[in-house]
Design a protein around this motif. Sequence first.
Motif, PDB file in Angstrom:
ATOM      1  N   ALA A  34       0.820  -1.210   0.000  1.00 51.15           N
ATOM      2  CA  ALA A  34       0.000   0.000   0.000  1.00 51.15           C
ATOM      3  C   ALA A  34       0.852   1.258   0.000  1.00 51.15           C
ATOM      4  O   ALA A  34       0.462   2.279  -0.526  1.00 51.15           O
ATOM      5  N   SER A  35       2.054   1.202   0.589  1.00 47.97           N
ATOM      6  CA  SER A  35       2.901   2.380   0.677  1.00 47.97           C
ATOM      7  C   SER A  35       4.088   2.321  -0.282  1.00 47.97           C
ATOM      8  O   SER A  35       5.108   2.938  -0.036  1.00 47.97           O
ATOM      9  N   ALA A  36       3.978   1.581  -1.379  1.00 51.26           N
ATOM     10  CA  ALA A  36       5.076   1.440  -2.330  1.00 51.26           C
ATOM     11  C   ALA A  36       5.141   2.632  -3.272  1.00 51.26           C
ATOM     12  O   ALA A  36       4.123   3.139  -3.726  1.00 51.26           O
ATOM     13  N   ASP A  61      16.898   4.418   6.435  1.00 56.00           N
ATOM     14  CA  ASP A  61      15.879   4.450   7.483  1.00 56.00           C
ATOM     15  C   ASP A  61      14.515   4.724   6.872  1.00 56.00           C
ATOM     16  O   ASP A  61      14.368   5.617   6.034  1.00 56.00           O
ATOM     17  N   GLY A  62      13.521   3.957   7.264  1.00 50.13           N
ATOM     18  CA  GLY A  62      12.164   4.135   6.761  1.00 50.13           C
ATOM     19  C   GLY A  62      11.821   3.236   5.591  1.00 50.13           C
ATOM     20  O   GLY A  62      10.666   3.157   5.199  1.00 50.13           O
ATOM     21  N   VAL A  63      12.811   2.546   5.015  1.00 47.70           N
ATOM     22  CA  VAL A  63      12.539   1.637   3.902  1.00 47.70           C
ATOM     23  C   VAL A  63      12.253   0.250   4.464  1.00 47.70           C
ATOM     24  O   VAL A  63      13.063  -0.304   5.203  1.00 47.70           O
ATOM     25  N   ASP A  64      11.084  -0.287   4.113  1.00 47.71           N
ATOM     26  CA  ASP A  64      10.726  -1.638   4.522  1.00 47.71           C
ATOM     27  C   ASP A  64      11.272  -2.664   3.542  1.00 47.71           C
ATOM     28  O   ASP A  64      11.722  -3.729   3.930  1.00 47.71           O
ATOM     29  N   ALA A  65      11.225  -2.339   2.235  1.00 46.29           N
ATOM     30  CA  ALA A  65      11.724  -3.240   1.197  1.00 46.29           C
ATOM     31  C   ALA A  65      12.051  -2.440  -0.048  1.00 46.29           C
ATOM     32  O   ALA A  65      11.426  -1.410  -0.317  1.00 46.29           O
ATOM     33  N   GLY A  82       7.641   1.661   2.299  1.00 44.04           N
ATOM     34  CA  GLY A  82       8.042   2.254   3.570  1.00 44.04           C
ATOM     35  C   GLY A  82       7.817   3.752   3.539  1.00 44.04           C
ATOM     36  O   GLY A  82       7.131   4.274   2.669  1.00 44.04           O
ATOM     37  N   ALA A  83       8.438   4.448   4.492  1.00 44.62           N
ATOM     38  CA  ALA A  83       8.183   5.878   4.664  1.00 44.62           C
ATOM     39  C   ALA A  83       9.369   6.762   4.292  1.00 44.62           C
ATOM     40  O   ALA A  83       9.397   7.930   4.654  1.00 44.62           O
TER      41      ALA A  83
END
Length: 103
Positions: A34-36, A61-65, A82-83
């Motif tokens: 959803a946040s890609a 920092d803030g990157v999930d993948a 991520g953010a």
Amino acid sequence: MYGTESRKELSLTASGSGCGCCSTAAGANREASASAVEYGLEGLTCGHCVFTVEKAVAAVDGVDAATVELVPGGRSRLVVSGAADHATVRDAVTSAGYSLTTS
């Protein structure tokens, strides 16, 4: 033969773009989020380039993948979930030796 009974059969994709584990269709399923955010990349030519960019961006920092879809000689695609903000992702890509496209 030891270990062969646990092997998983992967089907080829209908488009002929590779096996079931590394085709673009399989990659699209992995990166759905959803946040890609999607970015265009220039300068990537091989799997090592992909690994280098994914590793650099994933460390932010803030990157999930971070997932790269390689298009040798063309515009590759980076999907970041991520953010993390655009400037931070751009800096990570640049520090890895590559660049984001402007369009």
